[in-house]
Design a protein around this motif. Structure first.
Motif, short mmCIF file in Angstrom:
data_model
loop_
_atom_site.label_atom_id
_atom_site.label_comp_id
_atom_site.label_asym_id
_atom_site.label_seq_id
_atom_site.Cartn_x
_atom_site.Cartn_y
_atom_site.Cartn_z
N GLY A 75 -6.17 -4.64 -2.01
CA GLY A 75 -7.14 -4.17 -2.99
C GLY A 75 -6.95 -2.71 -3.34
O GLY A 75 -6.97 -2.33 -4.52
N PHE A 76 -6.74 -1.89 -2.32
CA PHE A 76 -6.58 -0.46 -2.59
C PHE A 76 -5.23 -0.17 -3.24
O PHE A 76 -5.12 0.77 -4.04
N LEU A 107 0.83 -1.21 0.00
CA LEU A 107 0.00 0.00 0.00
C LEU A 107 0.87 1.26 0.00
O LEU A 107 0.58 2.21 -0.74
N LEU A 108 1.92 1.25 0.80
CA LEU A 108 2.81 2.41 0.83
C LEU A 108 3.52 2.61 -0.52
O LEU A 108 3.70 3.75 -0.96
N CYS A 133 -4.62 2.04 -6.53
CA CYS A 133 -3.67 3.16 -6.55
C CYS A 133 -2.65 3.02 -7.67
O CYS A 133 -2.27 4.01 -8.31
N PHE A 134 -2.19 1.79 -7.93
CA PHE A 134 -1.24 1.59 -9.02
C PHE A 134 -1.89 1.90 -10.37
O PHE A 134 -1.28 2.52 -11.25
N VAL A 135 -3.15 1.49 -10.53
CA VAL A 135 -3.88 1.82 -11.75
C VAL A 135 -4.05 3.34 -11.86
O VAL A 135 -3.87 3.94 -12.93
N SER A 136 -4.41 3.97 -10.74
CA SER A 136 -4.58 5.42 -10.72
C SER A 136 -3.27 6.13 -11.06
O SER A 136 -3.27 7.11 -11.82
N ALA A 137 -2.16 5.63 -10.53
CA ALA A 137 -0.86 6.23 -10.83
C ALA A 137 -0.54 6.11 -12.31
O ALA A 137 -0.07 7.07 -12.94
N GLY A 138 -0.81 4.94 -12.89
CA GLY A 138 -0.57 4.76 -14.31
C GLY A 138 -1.41 5.71 -15.15
O GLY A 138 -0.92 6.29 -16.13
N THR A 162 -9.44 7.41 -0.04
CA THR A 162 -8.43 7.06 0.96
C THR A 162 -8.99 7.21 2.37
O THR A 162 -8.72 6.38 3.25
N ILE A 163 -9.77 8.25 2.61
CA ILE A 163 -10.40 8.43 3.92
C ILE A 163 -11.33 7.27 4.22
O ILE A 163 -11.30 6.70 5.32
N ALA A 164 -12.16 6.91 3.23
CA ALA A 164 -13.09 5.80 3.43
C ALA A 164 -12.33 4.52 3.74
O ALA A 164 -12.73 3.73 4.61
N LEU A 165 -11.21 4.30 3.04
CA LEU A 165 -10.39 3.12 3.29
C LEU A 165 -9.85 3.10 4.71
O LEU A 165 -9.97 2.09 5.43
#
Length: 203
Positions: A180-181, A115-116, A185-190, A160-163
């Motif tokens: 899962g998150f 996650l980090l 995040c990796f998809v979002s970064a891409g 992220t807050i909800a997570l």
């Protein structure tokens, strides 16, 4: 993904509270630093096994994160305020997964590391584009009035807050939620990298 849609709902009450704090002589940087201290206390509580206390403190941290901008809008926005806001946000986002890793290293450490790493990738794409957007005089108000260019993504503040709240409510589910998150995040970064490339390509 949800930040822009929630702005019309959350900004009016935050702005009212921000004006009250501004009228009381409380500055935006004070709100930012207080919120950050609360966020660190949330991480400490989670690491010590008091996840429900951590949940309440996470919620208070995020309220403060919204209020500092509202106070700034009611008074005067500064570069220092914007810098503190985004920097301490990233510190907080890193502290919560670390807290869960410390709480139960055997079960949580690997998921927390993933996650980090995904936060690092997402944050790098976000901040690097903000620098280039400033250089090229690009601007947007899609995420509200901000001190730097906010490039949208699948994983933003609301998600992220909800997570974090769900993790604090169900700490035993941390590994599954983190993996899962991290994938999101990796998809979002891409996606952010691709958006940045398209925006910055020479005509």
């Amino acid at each position: 993904m949800l930040d822009a849609r929630l702005r019309p709902l959350i900004d009016p009450p935050l702005n009212r509270m921000g004006r009250v704090l501004a009228d009381a002589g409380i500055g935006p940087n004070t709100v930012t630093l207080t919120g950050f201290a609360i966020g660190l206390c949330a991480a400490i509580a989670i690491a010590a096994g008091y996840s429900l206390i951590g949940l309440v403190l996470i919620a208070l941290n995020r309220i403060a994160d919204g209020l500092d901008g509202a106070v700034a809008r009611a008074t005067r926005k500064t570069d220092l305020g914007g810098y503190l806001d985004i920097t301490l946000d990233f510190f907080f986002y890193g502290a919560i997964p670390l807290a869960f890793a410390l709480q139960n290293p055997a079960a949580n450490a690997l998921a927390a590391a993933a996650l980090l790493a995904s936060f690092y990738a997402n944050g790098s794409a976000f901040l690097a584009f903000a620098i280039m957007a400033e250089k090229n005089r690009l601007s947007t108000t899609e995420q509200g009035s901000k001190s730097l260019y906010y490039i949208g993504g699948l994983a933003e503040g609301t998600e992220t807050i909800a997570l974090f709240l769900l993790m604090a409510l169900l700490p035993g589910w941390f590994p599954a939620l983190a993996w899962g998150f991290a994938a999101i995040c990796f998809v979002s970064a891409g996606a952010r990298v691709l958006i940045g490339i398209k925006a910055l390509q020479e005509p």
